[in-house]
Design an enzyme around this catalytic site. Structure first.
Site, PDB file in Angstrom:
ATOM      1  N   ASP A 199       0.847  -1.200   0.000  1.00  0.00           N
ATOM      2  CA  ASP A 199       0.000   0.000   0.000  1.00  0.00           C
ATOM      3  C   ASP A 199       0.886   1.254   0.000  1.00  0.00           C
ATOM      4  O   ASP A 199       1.973   1.257   0.599  1.00  0.00           O
ATOM      5  CB  ASP A 199      -0.891  -0.036   1.263  1.00  0.00           C
ATOM      6  N   HIS A 200       0.425   2.300  -0.648  1.00  0.00           N
ATOM      7  CA  HIS A 200       1.091   3.623  -0.673  1.00  0.00           C
ATOM      8  C   HIS A 200       2.622   3.546  -0.655  1.00  0.00           C
ATOM      9  O   HIS A 200       3.252   3.845   0.370  1.00  0.00           O
ATOM     10  CB  HIS A 200       0.644   4.480   0.511  1.00  0.00           C
TER      11      HIS A 200
HETATM   12  P1  13P Z   1      -8.787   4.347   6.617  1.00  0.00           P
HETATM   13  O1  13P Z   1      -7.712   4.491   7.607  1.00  0.00           O
HETATM   14  O2  13P Z   1      -9.693   5.535   6.518  1.00  0.00           O
HETATM   15  O3  13P Z   1      -9.578   3.093   6.785  1.00  0.00           O
HETATM   16  O4  13P Z   1      -8.092   4.263   5.174  1.00  0.00           O
HETATM   17  C1  13P Z   1      -7.143   3.273   4.909  1.00  0.00           C
HETATM   18  C2  13P Z   1      -6.532   3.432   3.566  1.00  0.00           C
HETATM   19  O5  13P Z   1      -7.136   3.970   2.660  1.00  0.00           O
HETATM   20  C3  13P Z   1      -5.177   2.893   3.381  1.00  0.00           C
HETATM   21  O6  13P Z   1      -4.694   3.054   2.096  1.00  0.00           O
END
Ligand code: 13P
Length: 282
Positions: free
Chosen positions: A81-82
């Site tokens: 992620d990211h």
């Molecule tokens: P939340 O923390 O709002 O659930 O979002 C998580 C997210 O989008 C991680 O990429």
């Protein structure tokens, strides 16, 4: 079983449902996520953010997730992620992640396209699918993510971005926030419809926590196939820990009990999301 993220999301797109991508950081979060998915008989995406690389041994953690995925009764994917650094993407690919997110959302469109295209070329050579983002998700309360400026995704830019980069999934910014909303959520579902008309790859919604159920349902109907969830799960575990600590005998507790209790507190929150995403879009 371990299944490629692309397959999981293309199945979701065909079936008009969405799959939860839970952010994880340790054994308990992974066990809670796979446990919730197994309980509901639904696929799940296990997502490790680049921001946890300094504290989580990525290779060791990937081996652990892949072993649990192999044992699982439901499809499990492992997603980065990211990620902002090319080196993190390559590191994740080398240790078996089935998809990666390159986040070039802070760059202007041209630069984001050029950078993302390079990542797609590398990842696709290894059979790994790629998510990317245009527009930017703002940060609400209790979130651990980077601050975004909240710029919504422009549908025409989305069309160009997908066509020129070859990304497999697109994260669309439509007003959700990372973390909990500090006011009334303002989510632009009409914009999502226009993005859906412009691009045909599975769409991703970041900021699942605190987003009202009916908005999630409508977003799935409008083409969202993956919803990221982090903060709400973390908050449930922290609340459990605080409640536990308030007990006068807490100081004598064993760490293993505390960790197991936190896992138990996370599972119902994850189950709620898995169930909502599986059934409400149809
Ligand atoms: P939340 O923390 O709002 O659930 O979002 C998580 C997210 O989008 C991680 O990429």
């Amino acid at each position: 079983m371990l299944v490629n993220t692309k397959q999981i999301l293309e199945d979701a797109q065909r079936g008009q449902y969405a799959v939860a991508a839970f952010n994880v950081y340790n054994l308990e979060t992974v066990q809670a996520a796979i446990g919730a998915a197994e309980k509901e008989g639904q696929p799940v995406i296990i997502a490790l953010g680049e921001r946890y690389f300094p504290t989580v041994d990525v290779e060791g953690f990937a081996a652990l997730v892949l072993a649990l995925a192999a044992k699982s009764r439901v499809p499990v994917a492992l997603h980065l992620d990211h990620a902002y650094e090319k080196s993190s993407i390559v590191r994740a690919i080398r240790c078996g992640f089935t998809s990666v997110m390159y986040d070039g959302s802070k760059f202007a469109l041209e630069e984001n396209i050029a950078r993302t295209k390079e990542i797609v070329e590398i990842a696709h050579m290894a059979g790994v699918s790629v998510e990317a983002e245009i527009g930017s998700v703002a940060r609400g309360a209790f979130s651990d993510e980077e601050e975004g400026d909240g710029t919504l995704t422009d549908p025409e830019s989305a069309r160009r971005f997908v066509a020129e980069t070859g990304v497999d999934f697109l994260a669309a910014a439509i007003g959700t926030v990372h973390g909990m909303y500090t006011g009334e959520p303002k989510i632009d579902l009409a914009l999502l419809d226009r993005i859906r008309e412009a691009v045909h790859v599975p769409l991703v919604l970041h900021g699942g926590s605190g987003t009202p159920d009916d908005v999630i349902t409508k977003a799935i109907r409008a083409g969202i196939c993956k919803i990221n969830v982090n903060t709400e799960v973390s908050m449930a575990a922290v609340a459990q820990l605080l409640e536990f600590s308030a007990d006068p005998s807490a100081g004598k507790a064993h760490l293993s009990t505390i960790m197991a209790n936190m896992q138990q507190a996370m599972e119902p929150v994850m189950t709620k999301f898995v169930r909502l995403l599986a059934h409400k879009g149809r």
